[in-house]
Design a protein around this motif. Structure first.
Motif, PDB file in Angstrom:
ATOM      1  N   SER A  33      41.639  58.366  42.192  1.00 33.10           N
ATOM      2  CA  SER A  33      40.848  59.582  42.013  1.00 33.10           C
ATOM      3  C   SER A  33      39.488  59.148  41.469  1.00 33.10           C
ATOM      4  O   SER A  33      39.310  58.006  41.036  1.00 33.10           O
ATOM      5  CB  SER A  33      41.532  60.522  41.015  1.00 33.10           C
ATOM      6  OG  SER A  33      41.514  59.960  39.712  1.00 33.10           O
ATOM      7  N   LEU A  34      38.547  60.055  41.459  1.00 35.53           N
ATOM      8  CA  LEU A  34      37.232  59.760  40.890  1.00 35.53           C
ATOM      9  C   LEU A  34      37.366  59.396  39.413  1.00 35.53           C
ATOM     10  O   LEU A  34      36.739  58.440  38.934  1.00 35.53           O
ATOM     11  CB  LEU A  34      36.297  60.965  41.068  1.00 35.53           C
ATOM     12  CG  LEU A  34      34.881  60.810  40.524  1.00 35.53           C
ATOM     13  CD1 LEU A  34      34.177  59.614  41.147  1.00 35.53           C
ATOM     14  CD2 LEU A  34      34.093  62.090  40.755  1.00 35.53           C
ATOM     15  N   GLU A  35      38.232  60.090  38.703  1.00 35.11           N
ATOM     16  CA  GLU A  35      38.456  59.813  37.281  1.00 35.11           C
ATOM     17  C   GLU A  35      39.026  58.405  37.076  1.00 35.11           C
ATOM     18  O   GLU A  35      38.576  57.664  36.199  1.00 35.11           O
ATOM     19  CB  GLU A  35      39.393  60.853  36.683  1.00 35.11           C
ATOM     20  CG  GLU A  35      39.659  60.676  35.213  1.00 35.11           C
ATOM     21  CD  GLU A  35      40.599  61.743  34.648  1.00 35.11           C
ATOM     22  OE1 GLU A  35      41.085  61.524  33.530  1.00 35.11           O
ATOM     23  OE2 GLU A  35      40.848  62.753  35.318  1.00 35.11           O
ATOM     24  N   GLN A  36      40.017  58.026  37.885  1.00 32.41           N
ATOM     25  CA  GLN A  36      40.604  56.685  37.784  1.00 32.41           C
ATOM     26  C   GLN A  36      39.566  55.612  38.108  1.00 32.41           C
ATOM     27  O   GLN A  36      39.503  54.576  37.448  1.00 32.41           O
ATOM     28  CB  GLN A  36      41.798  56.544  38.728  1.00 32.41           C
ATOM     29  CG  GLN A  36      43.005  57.344  38.301  1.00 32.41           C
ATOM     30  CD  GLN A  36      44.050  57.397  39.409  1.00 32.41           C
ATOM     31  OE1 GLN A  36      43.720  57.537  40.592  1.00 32.41           O
ATOM     32  NE2 GLN A  36      45.303  57.274  39.018  1.00 32.41           N
ATOM     33  N   ASN A  37      38.748  55.876  39.133  1.00 30.77           N
ATOM     34  CA  ASN A  37      37.721  54.920  39.511  1.00 30.77           C
ATOM     35  C   ASN A  37      36.697  54.749  38.397  1.00 30.77           C
ATOM     36  O   ASN A  37      36.297  53.628  38.084  1.00 30.77           O
ATOM     37  CB  ASN A  37      37.047  55.358  40.817  1.00 30.77           C
ATOM     38  CG  ASN A  37      35.974  54.391  41.266  1.00 30.77           C
ATOM     39  OD1 ASN A  37      34.787  54.655  41.075  1.00 30.77           O
ATOM     40  ND2 ASN A  37      36.388  53.276  41.858  1.00 30.77           N
ATOM     41  N   ASN A  38      36.299  55.848  37.774  1.00 36.04           N
ATOM     42  CA  ASN A  38      35.360  55.765  36.655  1.00 36.04           C
ATOM     43  C   ASN A  38      35.948  54.945  35.513  1.00 36.04           C
ATOM     44  O   ASN A  38      35.260  54.139  34.893  1.00 36.04           O
ATOM     45  CB  ASN A  38      34.970  57.159  36.153  1.00 36.04           C
ATOM     46  CG  ASN A  38      34.068  57.892  37.114  1.00 36.04           C
ATOM     47  OD1 ASN A  38      33.407  57.295  37.950  1.00 36.04           O
ATOM     48  ND2 ASN A  38      34.046  59.211  37.004  1.00 36.04           N
ATOM     49  N   LYS A  39      37.224  55.164  35.224  1.00 34.48           N
ATOM     50  CA  LYS A  39      37.901  54.422  34.155  1.00 34.48           C
ATOM     51  C   LYS A  39      37.957  52.926  34.497  1.00 34.48           C
ATOM     52  O   LYS A  39      37.663  52.075  33.649  1.00 34.48           O
ATOM     53  CB  LYS A  39      39.310  54.986  33.926  1.00 34.48           C
ATOM     54  CG  LYS A  39      40.091  54.300  32.833  1.00 34.48           C
ATOM     55  CD  LYS A  39      39.480  54.533  31.472  1.00 34.48           C
ATOM     56  CE  LYS A  39      40.351  53.948  30.376  1.00 34.48           C
ATOM     57  NZ  LYS A  39      39.719  54.059  29.071  1.00 34.48           N
ATOM     58  N   LEU A  40      38.325  52.611  35.731  1.00 34.46           N
ATOM     59  CA  LEU A  40      38.412  51.211  36.146  1.00 34.46           C
ATOM     60  C   LEU A  40      37.048  50.529  36.053  1.00 34.46           C
ATOM     61  O   LEU A  40      36.941  49.427  35.513  1.00 34.46           O
ATOM     62  CB  LEU A  40      38.964  51.084  37.567  1.00 34.46           C
ATOM     63  CG  LEU A  40      39.033  49.659  38.130  1.00 34.46           C
ATOM     64  CD1 LEU A  40      39.943  48.775  37.287  1.00 34.46           C
ATOM     65  CD2 LEU A  40      39.496  49.686  39.569  1.00 34.46           C
ATOM     66  N   THR A  41      36.021  51.163  36.561  1.00 38.06           N
ATOM     67  CA  THR A  41      34.697  50.546  36.524  1.00 38.06           C
ATOM     68  C   THR A  41      34.231  50.353  35.081  1.00 38.06           C
ATOM     69  O   THR A  41      33.618  49.328  34.766  1.00 38.06           O
ATOM     70  CB  THR A  41      33.657  51.345  37.333  1.00 38.06           C
ATOM     71  OG1 THR A  41      33.562  52.679  36.835  1.00 38.06           O
ATOM     72  CG2 THR A  41      34.016  51.364  38.811  1.00 38.06           C
ATOM     73  N   GLU A  42      34.547  51.288  34.212  1.00 37.47           N
ATOM     74  CA  GLU A  42      34.191  51.150  32.798  1.00 37.47           C
ATOM     75  C   GLU A  42      34.957  49.994  32.156  1.00 37.47           C
ATOM     76  O   GLU A  42      34.391  49.213  31.389  1.00 37.47           O
ATOM     77  CB  GLU A  42      34.466  52.453  32.049  1.00 37.47           C
ATOM     78  CG  GLU A  42      34.099  52.409  30.585  1.00 37.47           C
ATOM     79  CD  GLU A  42      32.619  52.173  30.307  1.00 37.47           C
ATOM     80  OE1 GLU A  42      32.305  51.657  29.219  1.00 37.47           O
ATOM     81  OE2 GLU A  42      31.773  52.490  31.173  1.00 37.47           O
ATOM     82  N   LEU A  43      36.247  49.855  32.476  1.00 33.82           N
ATOM     83  CA  LEU A  43      37.040  48.753  31.924  1.00 33.82           C
ATOM     84  C   LEU A  43      36.533  47.394  32.403  1.00 33.82           C
ATOM     85  O   LEU A  43      36.507  46.428  31.638  1.00 33.82           O
ATOM     86  CB  LEU A  43      38.521  48.928  32.269  1.00 33.82           C
ATOM     87  CG  LEU A  43      39.240  50.069  31.562  1.00 33.82           C
ATOM     88  CD1 LEU A  43      40.656  50.236  32.125  1.00 33.82           C
ATOM     89  CD2 LEU A  43      39.270  49.854  30.060  1.00 33.82           C
ATOM     90  N   ILE A  44      36.137  47.322  33.663  1.00 39.59           N
ATOM     91  CA  ILE A  44      35.584  46.071  34.190  1.00 39.59           C
ATOM     92  C   ILE A  44      34.301  45.723  33.436  1.00 39.59           C
ATOM     93  O   ILE A  44      34.121  44.591  32.966  1.00 39.59           O
ATOM     94  CB  ILE A  44      35.326  46.170  35.708  1.00 39.59           C
ATOM     95  CG1 ILE A  44      36.652  46.290  36.473  1.00 39.59           C
ATOM     96  CG2 ILE A  44      34.516  44.956  36.204  1.00 39.59           C
ATOM     97  CD1 ILE A  44      36.497  46.665  37.936  1.00 39.59           C
ATOM     98  N   THR A  45      33.428  46.695  33.293  1.00 36.89           N
ATOM     99  CA  THR A  45      32.161  46.478  32.587  1.00 36.89           C
ATOM    100  C   THR A  45      32.394  46.052  31.144  1.00 36.89           C
ATOM    101  O   THR A  45      31.784  45.094  30.655  1.00 36.89           O
ATOM    102  CB  THR A  45      31.294  47.756  32.634  1.00 36.89           C
ATOM    103  OG1 THR A  45      31.019  48.083  34.001  1.00 36.89           O
ATOM    104  CG2 THR A  45      29.992  47.576  31.884  1.00 36.89           C
ATOM    105  N   GLN A  46      33.291  46.741  30.457  1.00 40.65           N
ATOM    106  CA  GLN A  46      33.575  46.407  29.066  1.00 40.65           C
ATOM    107  C   GLN A  46      34.208  45.022  28.934  1.00 40.65           C
ATOM    108  O   GLN A  46      33.906  44.282  27.988  1.00 40.65           O
ATOM    109  CB  GLN A  46      34.490  47.459  28.440  1.00 40.65           C
ATOM    110  CG  GLN A  46      33.814  48.780  28.191  1.00 40.65           C
ATOM    111  CD  GLN A  46      34.769  49.801  27.579  1.00 40.65           C
ATOM    112  OE1 GLN A  46      35.879  49.467  27.158  1.00 40.65           O
ATOM    113  NE2 GLN A  46      34.341  51.046  27.537  1.00 40.65           N
TER     114      GLN A  46
END
Length: 134
Positions: A33-46
């Motif tokens: 979902s868009l929410e899951q994708n946002n979470k994943l991209t944030e985790l990768i960045t962090q």
């Protein structure tokens, strides 16, 4: 009907399939979902910013099973390559045993079935492998 199609295309176009040069594989990306994708991209960045809590969350991130989890493993191996093994070990050494086991499993499948199939953690990241199997 065209409003629904436009809505779907808009949502899909908001999802990110790449973060700082790290590609999110199609099987993982499409199933999110868009929410899951946002979470994943944030985790990768962090994680790239050396946040060990983000790495811990990545090891347990929902990948949908099967090929999506291979893609998550490939993302993690790409993070190791990008950070370098020594820097990644500093984060991984802070993980609980269960999270280390999850990380090792994801790296195993990500390397074996990733962009250059047949790679092994023992060869690609020997020092990291030792930390994860202690």
């Amino acid at each position: 009907m065209s409003i629904y199609l436009l809505l779907i295309l808009t949502i899909l176009s908001c999802k990110e399939s790449e973060v700082d040069g790290i590609e999110i594989g199609q099987d993982l990306y499409i199933g999110q979902s868009l929410e899951q994708n946002n979470k994943l991209t944030e985790l990768i960045t962090q994680t790239l910013n050396k946040n060990s809590n983000a790495l811990s969350e990545l090891t347990e991130f929902w990948c949908g099973g099967g090929a999506g989890c291979y893609d998550l493993g490939t993302v993690l191996s790409d993070i190791v390559y990008k950070m370098n093994e020594t820097e990644f070990i500093k984060l991984a050494s802070k993980l609980e045993t269960q999270r280390k086991n999850s990380l090792k499993g994801l790296l195993d499948v990500g390397l074996e079935y990733g962009y250059e199939p047949g790679r092994k953690i023992e060869i690609e990241f020997p020092k990291l492998n030792r930390i994860l199997t202690e």
